[in-house]
Write a protein that holds these residues in place. Structure first.
Motif, PDB file in Angstrom:
ATOM      1  N   TYR A 175      21.747 -46.874 -56.746  1.00 32.93           N
ATOM      2  CA  TYR A 175      20.836 -47.759 -57.496  1.00 32.93           C
ATOM      3  C   TYR A 175      20.093 -46.959 -58.563  1.00 32.93           C
ATOM      4  O   TYR A 175      19.922 -47.402 -59.684  1.00 32.93           O
ATOM      5  CB  TYR A 175      19.803 -48.417 -56.571  1.00 32.93           C
ATOM      6  N   LYS A 176      19.643 -45.784 -58.171  1.00 31.15           N
ATOM      7  CA  LYS A 176      18.863 -44.952 -59.100  1.00 31.15           C
ATOM      8  C   LYS A 176      19.698 -44.610 -60.326  1.00 31.15           C
ATOM      9  O   LYS A 176      19.221 -44.615 -61.461  1.00 31.15           O
ATOM     10  CB  LYS A 176      18.403 -43.680 -58.389  1.00 31.15           C
ATOM     11  N   GLY A 177      21.005 -44.354 -60.092  1.00 28.09           N
ATOM     12  CA  GLY A 177      21.923 -44.006 -61.187  1.00 28.09           C
ATOM     13  C   GLY A 177      22.100 -45.153 -62.166  1.00 28.09           C
ATOM     14  O   GLY A 177      22.560 -44.942 -63.290  1.00 28.09           O
ATOM     15  N   LEU A 178      21.737 -46.369 -61.772  1.00 26.05           N
ATOM     16  CA  LEU A 178      21.889 -47.516 -62.685  1.00 26.05           C
ATOM     17  C   LEU A 178      20.785 -47.533 -63.740  1.00 26.05           C
ATOM     18  O   LEU A 178      20.853 -48.259 -64.723  1.00 26.05           O
ATOM     19  CB  LEU A 178      21.856 -48.823 -61.893  1.00 26.05           C
ATOM     20  N   LYS A 179      19.749 -46.722 -63.492  1.00 25.24           N
ATOM     21  CA  LYS A 179      18.625 -46.580 -64.431  1.00 25.24           C
ATOM     22  C   LYS A 179      18.029 -47.944 -64.806  1.00 25.24           C
ATOM     23  O   LYS A 179      17.827 -48.260 -65.980  1.00 25.24           O
ATOM     24  CB  LYS A 179      19.048 -45.814 -65.688  1.00 25.24           C
ATOM     25  N   ASP A 180      17.831 -48.747 -63.809  1.00 24.97           N
ATOM     26  CA  ASP A 180      17.271 -50.084 -64.030  1.00 24.97           C
ATOM     27  C   ASP A 180      16.589 -50.510 -62.734  1.00 24.97           C
ATOM     28  O   ASP A 180      16.850 -49.928 -61.682  1.00 24.97           O
ATOM     29  CB  ASP A 180      18.433 -51.056 -64.340  1.00 24.97           C
ATOM     30  N   ASP A 181      15.748 -51.522 -62.807  1.00 22.04           N
ATOM     31  CA  ASP A 181      15.211 -52.061 -61.564  1.00 22.04           C
ATOM     32  C   ASP A 181      16.322 -52.827 -60.841  1.00 22.04           C
ATOM     33  O   ASP A 181      17.271 -53.300 -61.475  1.00 22.04           O
ATOM     34  CB  ASP A 181      14.036 -53.001 -61.853  1.00 22.04           C
ATOM     35  N   VAL A 182      16.164 -52.929 -59.534  1.00 20.24           N
ATOM     36  CA  VAL A 182      17.237 -53.518 -58.736  1.00 20.24           C
ATOM     37  C   VAL A 182      16.675 -54.626 -57.846  1.00 20.24           C
ATOM     38  O   VAL A 182      15.655 -54.444 -57.186  1.00 20.24           O
ATOM     39  CB  VAL A 182      17.882 -52.415 -57.853  1.00 20.24           C
ATOM     40  N   THR A 183      17.369 -55.770 -57.857  1.00 17.42           N
ATOM     41  CA  THR A 183      17.110 -56.778 -56.829  1.00 17.42           C
ATOM     42  C   THR A 183      18.242 -56.681 -55.824  1.00 17.42           C
ATOM     43  O   THR A 183      19.417 -56.805 -56.185  1.00 17.42           O
ATOM     44  CB  THR A 183      17.066 -58.193 -57.437  1.00 17.42           C
ATOM     45  N   GLN A 184      17.873 -56.398 -54.589  1.00 22.97           N
ATOM     46  CA  GLN A 184      18.876 -56.191 -53.549  1.00 22.97           C
ATOM     47  C   GLN A 184      18.914 -57.409 -52.629  1.00 22.97           C
ATOM     48  O   GLN A 184      17.898 -57.759 -52.024  1.00 22.97           O
ATOM     49  CB  GLN A 184      18.486 -54.932 -52.762  1.00 22.97           C
ATOM     50  N   TYR A 185      20.085 -58.058 -52.534  1.00 26.16           N
ATOM     51  CA  TYR A 185      20.236 -59.182 -51.613  1.00 26.16           C
ATOM     52  C   TYR A 185      20.602 -58.635 -50.233  1.00 26.16           C
ATOM     53  O   TYR A 185      21.580 -57.887 -50.097  1.00 26.16           O
ATOM     54  CB  TYR A 185      21.373 -60.098 -52.062  1.00 26.16           C
ATOM     55  N   ILE A 186      19.861 -59.028 -49.219  1.00 22.24           N
ATOM     56  CA  ILE A 186      20.109 -58.547 -47.860  1.00 22.24           C
ATOM     57  C   ILE A 186      20.444 -59.734 -46.950  1.00 22.24           C
ATOM     58  O   ILE A 186      19.746 -60.755 -46.969  1.00 22.24           O
ATOM     59  CB  ILE A 186      18.876 -57.776 -47.321  1.00 22.24           C
ATOM     60  N   GLY A 187      21.504 -59.566 -46.149  1.00 24.34           N
ATOM     61  CA  GLY A 187      22.042 -60.702 -45.388  1.00 24.34           C
ATOM     62  C   GLY A 187      21.476 -60.887 -43.995  1.00 24.34           C
ATOM     63  O   GLY A 187      22.239 -61.001 -43.036  1.00 24.34           O
TER      64      GLY A 187
END
Ligand code: SF4
Length: 261
Positions: free
Chosen positions: A112-124
């Motif tokens: 995620y950090k490598g994407l250099k953007d904020d992340v919305t993570q969907y968790i099931g």
């Protein structure tokens, strides 16, 4: 913002991901962290799912790998602290252990950090697990829980996947999936391994044997029974079952719901 569906190959996260795509929610990545200890059937399922997702929605699974597998980690020594030099052995069966941290959490967060953007993570997590909702300890990650919002439980999840011909046949034997040798699995799951996957059961016994030989910090998967103890009990249980005699395990087994998936 990047939108990431985190999948384990289990039915909950798979159904969540497919439904999100079906409803047109944003999904930039579908991420799976490989512990190296998934069932062979799970790897086959993931390959099939990957192809299906690509064909149906044009997005495949991003497979992430830690530098070490679960087995590598169990048989490497601690590198610091008062146990430095001693082989770790099995992960702790309560609380977050090194397996979840090193094979899943750190690996996905690095990605995620490598994407250099904020992340919305969907968790099931399913609806009945609503008390497990938690925020990430990383400020750039927002966790959201679609199955809880939709009030979906295992029965809905399973019939949804069947309707998409995406049923995972490991659920013929298990109610939850995770690593084959997860120390957090219930006695029922160990019994399913013993009955249905004898080669894998023997491999798990070899891990305990090697952990004892190497004087590992944690020598057994469970704190109450070794797999050799369990094998005696399971053999007895299976004989009774084959004769269709009801046999009460009387093991006061916990209802473990977390295999970190
Ligand atoms: S499924 Fe179990 S063994 Fe595998 S990483 Fe999670 S807690 Fe560890």
């Amino acid at each position: 913002m990047k939108y990431i569906a985190s999948i384990s190959g289990g039915q909950d996260s798979t159904a969540m991901t497919v439904r999100l795509l079906e409803l047109g929610h944003p999904v930039d990545y579908i991420v799976f962290c490989d512990t190296g200890n998934e069932f062979p059937q799970m790897y086959d399922y993931l390959k099939r799912l990957d192809k299906w997702l690509l064909k149906t929605y044009g997005i495949g699974i991003t497979f992430l790998h830690a530098p070490k597998t679960l087995k590598d980690l169990c048989f490497s020594p601690f590198t610091k602290g008062k146990l430095k030099g001693q082989v770790r052995g099995m992960p702790y069966s309560s609380s977050m252990s090194f397996c979840t941290r090193d094979l899943k959490k750190n690996v996905s967060e690095r990605f995620y950090k490598g994407l250099k953007d904020d992340v919305t993570q969907y968790i099931g997590y399913v609806y009945r697990e609503k008390n497990r909702k938690h925020q990430s300890d990383k400020e750039y990650i927002i966790n959201i829980f679609p199955l809880i919002d939709w009030q979906w439980n295992e029965d809905t999840v399973q019939s949804y996947l069947k309707s998409k011909t995406l049923y995972n046949h490991l659920y013929d034997h298990y109610t939850r999936t995770g690593c084959m040798f997860c120390p957090k699995q219930s006695l029922d799951s160990w019994y399913a391994l013993f009955c249905n996957f004898p080669d894998l059961w023997n491999e798990a016994k070899r891990w305990e044997h090697d952990a004892i030989k190497q004087n590992a910090h944690i020598k057994h998967f469970r704190s109450d029974y070794s797999l050799l103890d369990l094998e005696l009990r399971f053999t007895q249980q299976k004989k009774k079952q084959d004769k269709q005699v009801t046999f009460d395990l009387k093991w006061n087994d916990e209802q473990v719901s977390c295999m970190c998936g």
